[in-house]
Structures are given as structure tokens and as C-alpha cells.
Design an enzyme around this catalytic site. Structure first.
Site, mmCIF file in Angstrom:
data_model
loop_
_atom_site.group_PDB
_atom_site.id
_atom_site.type_symbol
_atom_site.label_atom_id
_atom_site.label_comp_id
_atom_site.label_asym_id
_atom_site.label_seq_id
_atom_site.Cartn_x
_atom_site.Cartn_y
_atom_site.Cartn_z
ATOM 1 N N GLU A 51 0.860 -1.179 0.000
ATOM 2 C CA GLU A 51 0.000 0.000 0.000
ATOM 3 C C GLU A 51 0.901 1.235 0.000
ATOM 4 O O GLU A 51 1.801 1.347 0.837
ATOM 5 C CB GLU A 51 -0.908 0.021 1.227
ATOM 6 C CG GLU A 51 -1.858 1.212 1.239
ATOM 7 C CD GLU A 51 -2.734 1.263 2.477
ATOM 8 O OE1 GLU A 51 -3.480 2.256 2.618
ATOM 9 O OE2 GLU A 51 -2.665 0.337 3.315
ATOM 10 N N ARG A 280 6.920 -13.600 8.770
ATOM 11 C CA ARG A 280 7.499 -12.292 8.452
ATOM 12 C C ARG A 280 8.908 -12.204 9.020
ATOM 13 O O ARG A 280 9.322 -13.039 9.829
ATOM 14 C CB ARG A 280 6.634 -11.169 9.019
ATOM 15 C CG ARG A 280 6.528 -11.163 10.526
ATOM 16 C CD ARG A 280 5.897 -9.875 11.045
ATOM 17 N NE ARG A 280 4.633 -9.600 10.389
ATOM 18 C CZ ARG A 280 4.170 -8.361 10.207
ATOM 19 N NH1 ARG A 280 4.863 -7.322 10.630
ATOM 20 N NH2 ARG A 280 3.011 -8.168 9.628
ATOM 21 N N LYS A 290 4.553 0.494 11.243
ATOM 22 C CA LYS A 290 4.469 1.840 10.660
ATOM 23 C C LYS A 290 4.080 2.870 11.706
ATOM 24 O O LYS A 290 4.567 4.005 11.692
ATOM 25 C CB LYS A 290 3.474 1.852 9.500
ATOM 26 C CG LYS A 290 3.990 1.224 8.221
ATOM 27 C CD LYS A 290 2.979 1.375 7.096
ATOM 28 C CE LYS A 290 3.517 0.767 5.808
ATOM 29 N NZ LYS A 290 2.554 0.883 4.695
#
Length: 789
Positions: A51, A280, A290
Site C-alpha cells: 500500500e 514475516r 508503521k
């Protein structure tokens, strides 16, 4: 945009190659099975779908390496897709930075750059189809009502008043949503699946929501936007993706992924992509959230998203991390189905391994100390030619160094009173100046404070460029006639804890910031460094690998340390604490040896078993809510218990005192016994109180503690003397901000011209100017107002 990907079929892979690929990891095993079965026409097409709402970080790098790597290994391709379905957080700047980061890592998506926003029309039509089939409906319940009606993990959901509305009515409402006739939050489009599904995501998930917001690509054309779980599977199918790789937190989403593709009929069943989940990348001493990264920038803990201490790809690139080293590290870590935390030392090893073979060697001094060669003829300059960039490979070129009889060495390379084993320069000693001569100390000058300011030596000309001289130590140097002044930024880890985002003791991650994560100095380097291109690596002997920063400072080059020459963050082998024992007779030495290896926790437990008072102290701490690990450490001996009680008497409460003594005080003592302390425990308790009240910051608290341990005193007096009180006073903060803006007019102009990322730079300068005393929120609000003015 091309929505029909190329239909080329790769050259078939032989069985041995497929077997080798399948043995590497479960993702390649799945792809190999599909290729063998002829599924998807033998193609393997993946995608990297970020994104565009921020900067990519090292966690994204793993996804890039895996997505592109799997496709490459099977002769396929990987798409880059901007998953831009949230207009309020996304921008063209982020999209362009993402594309640049992918290319920087060495991956080529060719013509296959896609945007979810280019598929809005197709996704809207597919949603209308779901409504017509009775598989979706417009729900006008509030967000809270939807949440309550969805049920819990132990109770099924209940139908709301709109679930059984006629399809034609839902379609009309959805078309009105598309036309902008309804307000944000007034209604949503939901899938009709199963309100009793064990998987909560399958209980009529939301597919579309209303959001009247300007989109960076489509403008105001749309006011309804698809949810991630509806959009990304359709994007995969429309692009022709075959293997959709994501991380483990999306495992429960796979059922919805498959349902949307099947229910919409966007592609035939045999062409439907499949989702696979992998672990991950979790790296010690790093945060990748973030939200947390944004907080670091906004609160001025770092100087922007590309601060070399940040785990963003922009920060790693500015620090000088080679992209091929990052790729090698990720490939070495591999692909797994379970999450784990990777040691930071593995990344440093990969960086050193890459830079060692290609970074030219140069000399520099971080803390210059003048050296004068007595008797060297005035004006004479000896040109030392063919000094190799790589000592072990002289055929790879070299340079010429000047030697004029006046030079600089690093201050650490001279000791008036050298410790045992010191192999550098000391009184009456000698040392080799690398690539030049052996010199002998004949004297040194002191300044008014008794500090060495100049060293005098004589030179043995017969030892020029490595000839003779015997076995002596060596030091780097730069000649005074052409030394290049540089700004050196010595970076270290941003956090002191290996798990800052999930601290086992519950500490906030900003309280774990390493105060020495950046040490700046003004040093001297060889003149050849002036021509070093931005980003190119160089090894400064005995100091580390460095890269030139894109921005000079005061007209001088800035060098960012990429990594030290030795592994500074590998997990050390900790020797087991031992119990002091008296000398034992020979017959009993084996038993003594066994006792010395006993863990400290076992010894503390034994002490409590023998002393009911210690056991009672443990139980009291546990009852007060002190974590078991801390309570154990604090109740192993009577001295520690007494110190804690005296501290708690003046602290806000017992848990606060226990937390401070365990983690702050014992850490500052570096393993010393509390019994050896002369500091007043009551003063420590009052320091705890000042921290709890917010009258000083955590950084100031560390400074006060250092003073207490060094010379005693009262915390309040130390705070006043050092000017460490936290301040939210707007006039004081405003004055500091104005001073910063006055000192940086160029940066102010760039910010007002649209370079918003400089906000982090200004916050860092303000916090530095106020010595960390300004409350971040007050400072940030004032800063933005003053920059806008």
C-alpha cells in the site's frame, strides 16, 4: 495499465531442477507441484502488493526478495502492484519511492506495474454481480451495531435488519453509494456468507465503505472504496497471478480470499490463484510497525524516514547498506511457516561480507592529535606512491600519499601511561605509520588543562613504505598539508533491547532508545575521499565501513558509518554466575567445580529456602504486582532487599521502585553489588518519583542517576544544576524553535516548498536544542505552526 498479463509459457524445467527447488522451502515446493501438474500452463506468477502509504522497511524487503525470487526460479515473473484502496493515507510520492526501492534491491518488474485504482470499475461490476446473486447486501447499521451483531468466538452472530432486504433494493442503494448520495459511515456493502462461521472473518465481512476523499490517482471519481479482503484477491485474479504470498497474520483471511474469487467468478476455477502464508522478518533491536516508525519521526527521536538508524530501505540505503548484502541476508534467513526473531549480527555479517571485497581502504582519524617529526626539513614533501587500495590485492590500484613531517594520528593511538599490551605510540616507544615510516616518540606538549596537544617524534628513513623496522605496532595517519576535514556519524543500534516492540517487562519502546545510537565527530581523512561518490562504500581503517551522505554539512563531506569492522551486536556467551567459594582440598575440587557452574537463580532460591525473611520479601513483592522475574532478582540476599525497601519508602510505590532498581540502577552499575553502593536509597526513591510525575524525562533521569552514582546528592538539586527539568512552557519551547529555524534557513525554505519530510529533521534539532526537555506534542504543534507562518 495492462489487465491481461502476457501469456508466454516459460521453458519447461527438468525434473532434477524441480526437485532441487522443491527442497528449498514450502513455497517453492508448492510451485514445483503446480508446474509438474501443468497447472496455470506451467507458469509461476507472483506479485509484491504494498500500500503506498509510507516507506518500505526491511520487512518489506523480505517480501520483495521472496516474491521476485520464487518467480525467477521458475522462469516466471513478479508484478509490482500499488494496493491503493485507502485515499486518505496514500500518495504518488510513496508510490514512486516504493518503485525506486524495488529497483534498488535489484528486481525488475518490467512493464508489470499495476494499480488497484485502475481496477475499481471491474471490482464495482463484480460487486453488483454478488448483489444480484443474493451474495451481498447493503447494511445501514452503525459500525457498533455491526460489531455487536457479529457475535463472539463462542457465540454465533445474529442477522441485522438489512440482511434479508431484496437484491434489487440493495443494488439501488449500492448505486446510490457510488453516485455519492450518502454520507461516510451511513451504510456499507457486506457479503452474505455465514453468521455462525467459526472464522469470524466469514461472518458477513464488509466489502465496500463510503469515503468522500480525494484519491491521488482517481481524484474525486470514486467515493466508495473496496476493503482489502475484497480487493486484493480480485486484483490477483485480474492480473493473472498464480501464487499469492503473504505473511502468517493473513492465514485466517485465506478462506475469504477463496470465497470472493469463487463467488464473483472473476476467473475460471482452474485459473484461480492460491494464497500461501510465510513468517514475516522479525529482527532483533528493530521495530517495523508503521505506527511506531511514524512516532519516532514525529517525536524527533530520528531525523526523518531516511535517518540511517531507521529500518526503512531509504534509511538503509543512506547508511550505505549494499542492496545485494540485504538480499543475501534475507535469502540466508530463508522461508519458514513459524515466526522467529533473527539476530541482528547476521545482517551485519552479510554487510561486512559484501563490503570486504569491494570497499577501498583509506585512512582517517576520528579524534585528531597533531604529530610533528622533529628534524624533518622544512618544505620537504615525500610522495609515497602506489599505496594500494586493497593491501592484499595491489593490482586493484592505489594512490599517492604526501608526507610533509607534520601529520595527525588518532588520539586513542597515543598513551602517556599505556596499559599492559598497548602496541601503539607511547613515551620512548615506536610505531609504524601505515605505508610510511617507523617513528619514535621523543616528547609531547600539554595544554593548560594537562591534556596532550602535540606529540614529537623522529623518523627512521630506512623504514620507508614497509622496509625494515622490525615488528612494531601500526597506526593510521593523515598528512596535515592535505588532510580533508569531514563530519563522521558513528551509528549504532537505535534500541538497547532485542525486542523493543514487545518488551517482556512492559516498557514503552521509546524508553528503550539507545542514547548513543548516534555519535558525531569532526575528523580528518585522506584527500582522495573528496571524490567519493554518494553512497559508495569505503573502509576507514580500524574504524569501520562508511558511505558518503547525500548532503554535505558546512561544505564538508559527511560520512555515515554503515557497520563496524567487528561484530558488535552478536549475542555474547554469558558465563554462568558463580558462588564465591573458599579454597578446597584437592579431593573436593570436583565438587567445587560443579558448584561454580550453578545458575544464579538457583543460588537465590537456595538462599530463600534457608532464610524465611528473604522468602517473605519475595512473596510481598509478588503480592504488590512486581513481575516474578524482577522479584526473584531482588530477593536473593538481605542487602538487596534492604536497599529496595529504603528506596520504596520515598518512591511512589513498591512496583515503581522495584522496576527502577532492577532495570535502571543495576544496569547503570554494570553488575556491581548493591552492597558496594554509597548512594542514598532514599535519593533513588525520590528520583523514581520525579520520573513518575513527569517532571523530568527518562533521558534526564539517566543523567541524574549517573550523577548520584558518581558523587551522591539530591535528585532535585542535580536537576536544577544541570537544567534538566521537563518543560511544556510554550514560550521557552517557541524560543528554541525560533533559534533552530534561524540556524537552518535553507531547510525552512525547502520545507515550505513542499519537502514535508524535513519535519522530522526540525523536531530532532528542537529536541537537541532543549536537551530532550521539551514535551514532544507541545514542540511538534508549535513547530508546525511556526513553519506554516
Amino acid at each position: 495499465m495492462t489487465t491481461s498479463p502476457d501469456a508466454t509459457t516459460p521453458a519447461p524445467l527438468d525434473p532434477a531442477t524441480l526437485d532441487a527447488l522443491a527442497s528449498r522451502d514450502f513455497l517453492r515446493a508448492a510451485a514445483a507441484r503446480d508446474v509438474r501438474a501443468g497447472r496455470y500452463g506451467g507458469q509461476v506468477i507472483t506479485r509484491f502488493p504494498p500500500e503506498p502509504n509510507g516507506y518500505l522497511h526491511i520487512g518489506h524487503a523480505k517480501a520483495i526478495v521472496v516474491d521476485f525470487g520464487v518467480a525467477r526460479d521458475f522462469g516466471g515473473r513478479c508484478h509490482l502492484r500499488m494496493d491503493d484502496t485507502n485515499p486518505t493515507t496514500e500518495s504518488l510520492e510513496f508510490a514512486e519511492n516504493i518503485a525506486a526501492d524495488v529497483r534498488w534491491l535489484g528486481f525488475d518488474y518490467g512493464s508489470h506495474l499495476y494499480f488497484a485504482s485502475d481496477m475499481y470499475g471491474r471490482m464495482y461490476e463484480l460487486a453488483l454481480g454478488l448483489i444480484d446473486k443474493g451474495l451481498a447486501y447493503v447494511d445501514e447499521c452503525s459500525e457498533e451495531e455491526i460489531r455487536l451483531l457479529r457475535g463472539t468466538v463462542t457465540e454465533p452472530g445474529r442477522p441485522g435488519p438489512w440482511r434479508d432486504r431484496p437484491a434489487a433494493e440493495s443494488r439501488a442503494r449500492f448505486e446510490q453509494m457510488r453516485a455519492g448520495q450518502h454520507k461516510d459511515g451511513s451504510m456499507v456493502l457486506r457479503a452474505r456468507i455465514d453468521l455462525a462461521a467459526p472464522n469470524m472473518l466469514m461472518r458477513d465481512p464488509i466489502l465496500y465503505r463510503i469515503k468522500h476523499a480525494h484519491h491521488y490517482r482517481t481524484g474525486d471519481e470514486w467515493c466508495i472504496y473496496p476493503m482489502y479482503d475484497y480487493a486484493h484477491c480480485l486484483e490477483d485474479a485480474i492480473e493473472g497471478v498464480t501464487h499469492s504470498i503473504c505473511t502468517l497474520e493473513f492465514e485466517n483471511n485465506r478462506a475469504l480470499y477463496d470465497w470472493v474469487i469463487e463467488a464473483t467468478g472473476v476467473v475460471p476455477p482452474q485459473a484461480a490463484p492460491k494464497q500461501y502464508e510465510m513468517a514475516r522478518l522479525e529482527l532483533e533491536y528493530v521495530v517495523t510497525s508503521k505506527r511506531r516508525l511514524k512516532q519516532l519521526v514525529d517525536d524527533g527521536h530520528v531525523e526523518g524516514w531516511d535517518d540511517p538508524r531507521m529500518p526503512t530501505l531509504a534509511g538503509l540505503r543512506r547508511r550505505g547498506v549494499p542492496p545485494q548484502a540485504l538480499v543475501a541476508f534475507i535469502e540466508r534467513v530463508g522461508v519458514a511457516k513459524t515466526n522467529s526473531r533473527v539476530e541482528f549480527s547476521l545482517l551485519e555479517h552479510a554487510i561486512r561480507d559484501d563490503l570486504n571485497s569491494r570497499a577501498r581502504r583509506m585512512m582517517a582519524v576520528v579524534d585528531p592529535l597533531e604529530v610533528v617529526v622533529d628534524g624533518w626539513p622544512e618544505g620537504e614533501v615525500d610522495l609515497l606512491t602506489d599505496v594500494p587500495w586493497f593491501p592484499d590485492a595491489p593490482d586493484r590500484g592505489g594512490r599517492t600519499l604526501r608526507f610533509s613531517g607534520r601529520l595527525f594520528i588518532d588520539r586513542a593511538d597515543f598513551e602517556v601511561t599505556p596499559p599492559p599490551g598497548f602496541k601503539r605510540l607511547s613515551p620512548d616507544g615506536q610505531v609504524r605509520l601505515l605505508h610510511a615510516y617507523v617513528v619514535r616518540h621523543v616528547g609531547h606538549d600539554l595544554d593548560a588543562d594537562g591534556r596532550v596537544r602535540r606529540v614529537h617524534v623522529t623518523v627512521d628513513r630506512a623504514t620507508r613504505q614497509g622496509q625494515g623496522g622490525g615488528k612494531v605496532g601500526s597506526v593510521q595517519w593523515v598528512d596535515a598539508s592535505d588532510a580533508l576535514p569531514v563530519h563522521l556519524r558513528l551509528y549504532d543500534q537505535l534500541f538497547l533491547s532485542p525486542s523493543p516492540a514487545a518488551d517482556p517487562l512492559g516498557r514503552d519502546f521509546v524508553d528503550l532508545i539507545n542514547p548513543d545510537s548516534l555519535v558525531e565527530s569532526r575528523g580528518l581523512c585522506e584527500p582522495a575521499l573528496a571524490a567519493l561518490p554518494v553512497g559508495e562504500a569505503v573502509q576507514l581503517l580500524r574504524t569501520g565501513y562508511f558511505a558518503r551522505d547525500p548532503q554535505d554539512r558546512d561544505g564538508l563531506p559527511v560520512l555515515n558509518r554503515t557497520v563496524t569492522l567487528k561484530d558488535s551486536w552478536a549475542r555474547p556467551a554469558q558465563p554462568a554466575p558463580v558462588e564465591p567459594v573458599a579454597e578446597a582440598p584437592a579431593a573436593g575440587r570436583e565438587e567445587v567445580r560443579k558448584r561454580k557452574k550453578r545458575p544464579a537463580a538457583e543460588l537465590r532460591a537456595e538462599a530463600r529456602a534457608a532464610d524465611p525473611a528473604l522468602q517473605a520479601a519475595l512473596e510481598a513483592l509478588l503480592a504488590a504486582g512486581v513481575p516474578a522475574e524482577d522479584a526473584d532478582v531482588l530477593t536473593g540476599d538481605a542487602t538487596t532487599v534492604a536497599f529496595l525497601r529504603a528506596t520504596a519508602a520515598t518512591a511512589p510505590d513498591l512496583p515503581a521502585a522495584a522496576r527502577f532498581v532492577t532495570h535502571e540502577l543495576r544496569g547503570a552499575m554494570q553488575g556491581d553489588d548493591l552492597g558496594a553502593l554509597t548512594v542514598d536509597p532514599g535519593a533513588v526513591g525520590r528520583l523514581v518519583g520525579m520520573l513518575a510525575s513527569g517532571s523530568i524525562t527518562s533521558r534526564a533521569g539517566k543523567a541524574v542517576l549517573e550523577q548520584l552514582l558518581a558523587q551522591g546528592g539530591e535528585p532535585a538539586e542535580i536537576v536544577a544544576r544541570l537544567g534538566l527539568s521537563a518543560t511544556g512552557d510554550e514560550d521557552e519551547v517557541r524560543a528554541a524553535i525560533q533559534a533552530v529555524l534561524d540556524q537552518h534557513p535553507g531547510e525552512v525554505a525547502r520545507y515550505r516548498a513542499g519537502e514535508d519530510k524535513l519535519q522530522g529533521f526540525f523536531m530532532g534539532q528542537v529536541m537537541r536544542a532543549t536537551r530532550g526537555k521539551a514535551e514532544p506534542q507541545v514542540a511538534r504543534d508549535l513547530l508546525l505552526r511556526m513553519l506554516a507562518g
